[in-house]
Design an enzyme around this catalytic site. Structure first.
Site, PDB file in Angstrom:
ATOM      1  N   TRP A 133       0.856  -1.190   0.000  1.00 27.82           N
ATOM      2  CA  TRP A 133       0.000   0.000   0.000  1.00 27.82           C
ATOM      3  C   TRP A 133       0.886   1.230   0.000  1.00 27.82           C
ATOM      4  O   TRP A 133       1.855   1.314   0.764  1.00 27.82           O
ATOM      5  CB  TRP A 133      -0.929   0.049   1.220  1.00 27.82           C
ATOM      6  CG  TRP A 133      -1.694   1.346   1.280  1.00 27.82           C
ATOM      7  CD1 TRP A 133      -2.814   1.671   0.573  1.00 27.82           C
ATOM      8  CD2 TRP A 133      -1.360   2.507   2.054  1.00 27.82           C
ATOM      9  NE1 TRP A 133      -3.203   2.961   0.864  1.00 27.82           N
ATOM     10  CE2 TRP A 133      -2.323   3.498   1.761  1.00 27.82           C
ATOM     11  CE3 TRP A 133      -0.334   2.810   2.953  1.00 27.82           C
ATOM     12  CZ2 TRP A 133      -2.298   4.767   2.344  1.00 27.82           C
ATOM     13  CZ3 TRP A 133      -0.309   4.078   3.533  1.00 27.82           C
ATOM     14  CH2 TRP A 133      -1.282   5.035   3.229  1.00 27.82           C
ATOM     15  N   GLU A 152      -3.057  -2.995  -2.564  1.00 28.55           N
ATOM     16  CA  GLU A 152      -4.164  -2.443  -1.782  1.00 28.55           C
ATOM     17  C   GLU A 152      -4.521  -1.031  -2.228  1.00 28.55           C
ATOM     18  O   GLU A 152      -3.666  -0.144  -2.286  1.00 28.55           O
ATOM     19  CB  GLU A 152      -3.783  -2.431  -0.297  1.00 28.55           C
ATOM     20  CG  GLU A 152      -4.830  -1.801   0.606  1.00 28.55           C
ATOM     21  CD  GLU A 152      -4.399  -1.799   2.062  1.00 28.55           C
ATOM     22  OE1 GLU A 152      -5.156  -1.237   2.894  1.00 28.55           O
ATOM     23  OE2 GLU A 152      -3.326  -2.320   2.388  1.00 28.55           O
ATOM     24  N   LYS A 186      -7.039   2.593  -2.039  1.00 30.92           N
ATOM     25  CA  LYS A 186      -7.631   3.461  -1.031  1.00 30.92           C
ATOM     26  C   LYS A 186      -8.455   4.522  -1.737  1.00 30.92           C
ATOM     27  O   LYS A 186      -8.121   4.957  -2.840  1.00 30.92           O
ATOM     28  CB  LYS A 186      -6.556   4.113  -0.162  1.00 30.92           C
ATOM     29  CG  LYS A 186      -7.108   4.828   1.073  1.00 30.92           C
ATOM     30  CD  LYS A 186      -6.000   5.117   2.074  1.00 30.92           C
ATOM     31  CE  LYS A 186      -6.577   5.720   3.344  1.00 30.92           C
ATOM     32  NZ  LYS A 186      -5.545   5.901   4.392  1.00 30.92           N
ATOM     33  N   ASP A 196      -9.581  -3.388   1.751  1.00 29.27           N
ATOM     34  CA  ASP A 196      -9.614  -2.843   3.105  1.00 29.27           C
ATOM     35  C   ASP A 196     -10.979  -2.197   3.316  1.00 29.27           C
ATOM     36  O   ASP A 196     -11.397  -1.328   2.548  1.00 29.27           O
ATOM     37  CB  ASP A 196      -8.495  -1.806   3.281  1.00 29.27           C
ATOM     38  CG  ASP A 196      -8.378  -1.296   4.707  1.00 29.27           C
ATOM     39  OD1 ASP A 196      -9.393  -0.800   5.239  1.00 29.27           O
ATOM     40  OD2 ASP A 196      -7.284  -1.358   5.281  1.00 29.27           O
ATOM     41  N   HIS A 255     -11.369   1.579   3.081  1.00 33.95           N
ATOM     42  CA  HIS A 255     -10.811   2.275   1.930  1.00 33.95           C
ATOM     43  C   HIS A 255     -11.813   2.528   0.815  1.00 33.95           C
ATOM     44  O   HIS A 255     -11.422   2.720  -0.335  1.00 33.95           O
ATOM     45  CB  HIS A 255      -9.606   1.495   1.389  1.00 33.95           C
ATOM     46  CG  HIS A 255      -8.404   1.595   2.255  1.00 33.95           C
ATOM     47  ND1 HIS A 255      -7.153   1.197   1.847  1.00 33.95           N
ATOM     48  CD2 HIS A 255      -8.249   2.053   3.522  1.00 33.95           C
ATOM     49  CE1 HIS A 255      -6.278   1.398   2.830  1.00 33.95           C
ATOM     50  NE2 HIS A 255      -6.927   1.916   3.855  1.00 33.95           N
ATOM     51  N   HIS A 257      -8.508  -6.676   4.679  1.00 36.92           N
ATOM     52  CA  HIS A 257      -8.148  -5.903   5.859  1.00 36.92           C
ATOM     53  C   HIS A 257      -9.464  -5.482   6.510  1.00 36.92           C
ATOM     54  O   HIS A 257     -10.177  -4.622   5.999  1.00 36.92           O
ATOM     55  CB  HIS A 257      -7.307  -4.678   5.480  1.00 36.92           C
ATOM     56  CG  HIS A 257      -5.847  -4.980   5.391  1.00 36.92           C
ATOM     57  ND1 HIS A 257      -4.892  -3.995   5.282  1.00 36.92           N
ATOM     58  CD2 HIS A 257      -5.170  -6.161   5.428  1.00 36.92           C
ATOM     59  CE1 HIS A 257      -3.694  -4.555   5.243  1.00 36.92           C
ATOM     60  NE2 HIS A 257      -3.849  -5.858   5.319  1.00 36.92           N
ATOM     61  N   ASP A 289     -11.598   6.442   6.483  1.00 38.79           N
ATOM     62  CA  ASP A 289     -10.727   5.337   6.886  1.00 38.79           C
ATOM     63  C   ASP A 289     -10.225   5.573   8.310  1.00 38.79           C
ATOM     64  O   ASP A 289      -9.029   5.722   8.550  1.00 38.79           O
ATOM     65  CB  ASP A 289      -9.552   5.236   5.908  1.00 38.79           C
ATOM     66  CG  ASP A 289      -8.661   4.037   6.184  1.00 38.79           C
ATOM     67  OD1 ASP A 289      -9.183   3.023   6.671  1.00 38.79           O
ATOM     68  OD2 ASP A 289      -7.458   4.130   5.918  1.00 38.79           O
ATOM     69  N   ASP A 297     -10.558   3.564  10.965  1.00 40.97           N
ATOM     70  CA  ASP A 297      -9.973   2.364  11.554  1.00 40.97           C
ATOM     71  C   ASP A 297     -10.338   2.140  13.011  1.00 40.97           C
ATOM     72  O   ASP A 297      -9.476   2.018  13.876  1.00 40.97           O
ATOM     73  CB  ASP A 297      -8.445   2.399  11.403  1.00 40.97           C
ATOM     74  CG  ASP A 297      -8.025   2.305   9.949  1.00 40.97           C
ATOM     75  OD1 ASP A 297      -8.456   1.357   9.285  1.00 40.97           O
ATOM     76  OD2 ASP A 297      -7.297   3.186   9.470  1.00 40.97           O
ATOM     77  N   ASP A 302      -6.983  -4.423  10.426  1.00 39.82           N
ATOM     78  CA  ASP A 302      -6.319  -3.126  10.263  1.00 39.82           C
ATOM     79  C   ASP A 302      -7.118  -2.045  10.984  1.00 39.82           C
ATOM     80  O   ASP A 302      -7.981  -1.398  10.406  1.00 39.82           O
ATOM     81  CB  ASP A 302      -6.169  -2.785   8.778  1.00 39.82           C
ATOM     82  CG  ASP A 302      -5.308  -1.546   8.557  1.00 39.82           C
ATOM     83  OD1 ASP A 302      -4.832  -0.968   9.561  1.00 39.82           O
ATOM     84  OD2 ASP A 302      -5.112  -1.161   7.396  1.00 39.82           O
TER      85      ASP A 302
END
Length: 412
Positions: free
Chosen positions: A179, A220, A222, A253, A256, A280, A288, A290, A320
């Site tokens: 990434w 990956e 985003k 992810d 993302h 993820h 994002d 998380d 993640d």
């Protein structure tokens, strides 16, 4: 309710709880090291994180050294049923040397490999394309300066070599996930040029083939991050096309994508075109951000799709998230166990009956079944799983988490 009573309740729906528990025990989850220290790493470096990476909060107990981080991980794994993996970023090296990113070697991570052997864990790896002075423009592999691109290409090459050696040393395939934070804060006039540079850099970085039994490449995407709001060079479409053309894994992810997108819906679509998928698992709140995984609809749907579409054998599940407002070890434990709980619920669904109703266009029966099975005693099956695996559950888990947090609270 006893386990035998719960087992009978599921059997009424044609579900074998023993088969579900056996399958769940075989699903490894790759727990991410960066939750334990707020994405700080262990190298002497300068440079901002970039790409929207930021852990907020100042809860006491952050791991400051590799030994502290490993101790926190060991405690956390003891609270999680099953056998799992560790996902390691390249700036978590454990060495007295101070190599730059284009100088890292397997020896700088040997203590992690030795520890993983002792713990019976597999390792996954990630080159670190952020938190470095050569990434402060939020451009790395797509940077217009060839010298900067070459620096990051070399970092990527070395990361792939390290990952392959990790896989060989541990006898389990290491997923090396790529990434990069590359993008623009304001609208660029030329999107094609940086994407061509990114593609060429990736090609150069991955030119040397590795034994796929030892290392697998993943890419990956985003949507955006702080500082790259207008354009992310490595978009979903860019990396999906790249993964299809080059035969890499595609990393999805959950943080993302646009908040209204359903990542579970993407799994069967991309599975038609790529051989294997890397997940993820995270919980975006506004972007994002998380957050720690909850047992919510998004996670349940991810697990349901993995089981229903028979994708578990082709999907590598990683986590993640990084939350510094709560106990970091508790975050690992809660998040990982919630992923397992979601998988267990999916494994306990009467899929033959549901698919038969859907294929016969009997949407009424499908709805009735999906709603009625929500009342089945999943908690009893989960408690049995924890008991068989020798880990705490319920109030005893809370006690374990509190006691460990009290022991590490004075670190800060």
């Amino acid at each position: 309710m006893s386990y035998e009573s719960a087992k009978a309740a599921f059997a009424d729906w044609g579900v074998d709880t023993e088969a579900a528990l056996t399958r769940l025990a075989d699903i490894p989850i790759s727990m991410h090291c960066w939750q334990g220290d707020d994405v700080v790493g262990f190298e002497q470096k300068s440079g901002s994180s970039g790409g929207g990476i930021q852990a907020t909060g100042n809860h006491p107990g952050r791991a400051r050294t590799p030994d502290e981080l490993r101790a926190d991980l060991e405690f956390s794994y003891r609270q999680i049923p099953g056998n799992h993996r560790l996902n390691l970023h390249a700036f978590y090296l454990d060495t007295n040397q101070k190599p730059d990113r284009d100088e890292i070697e397997f020896s700088h991570f040997a203590p992690w490999v030795d520890w993983a052997k002792d713990q019976g864990l597999g390792l996954d790896f990630n080159p670190t394309f952020f938190a470095h002075e050569k990434a402060d423009d939020n451009l790395t592999l797509s940077h217009p300066d060839q010298g900067i691109r070459d620096f990051w290409i070399e970092h990527g090459k070395r990361s792939r070599d390290i990952a392959a050696q990790m896989g060989a040393a541990l006898g389990t395939t290491c997923v090396n996930n790529i990434w990069v934070p590359d993008g623009y804060k304001d609208t660029p006039v030329d999107r094609m040029a940086p994407r061509r540079r990114l593609e060429a850099s990736l090609d150069a970085m991955m030119a040397t083939p590795h034994d796929k039994a030892k290392m697998l490449d993943a890419v990956e995407s985003k949507l955006f991050g702080i500082g790259v709001e207008a354009c992310t060079v490595g978009s979903h479409e860019f990396y999906m096309g790249y993964a299809i053309r080059k035969g890499t894994l595609l990393c999805l992810d959950m943080g993302h994508f646009h908040p209204t997108e359903n990542v579970a819906d993407k799994l069967s679509s991309v599975a038609l075109s790529v051989g294997e998928i890397l997940l993820h698992v995270s919980r975006p709140m506004r972007w994002d951000s998380d957050h720690v995984i909850l047992l919510d609809d998004a996670i349940l749907q991810i697990a349901q799709e993995l089981v229903s579409a028979d994708l578990l054998g082709r999907t590598h599940i990683g986590l993640d998230f990084f939350d510094a407002t709560i106990s970091r070890t508790a975050a690992w434990v809660i998040g990982t166990r919630n992923m397992q709980k979601a998988l267990l619920r999916a494994l306990l669904a009467p899929w033959d009956e549901l698919k038969s109703a859907e294929n016969n266009l009997d949407y009424t029966s499908r709805l009735v079944v999906t709603e009625e099975i929500k009342d089945l005693p999943y908690a009893t099956i989960w408690a049995e799983f924890c008991n068989r695996m020798g880990v705490a559950n319920g109030l005893s888990l809370i006690s374990e988490l509190d006691q460990y947090q009290a022991r590490v609270a004075d670190r800060n």
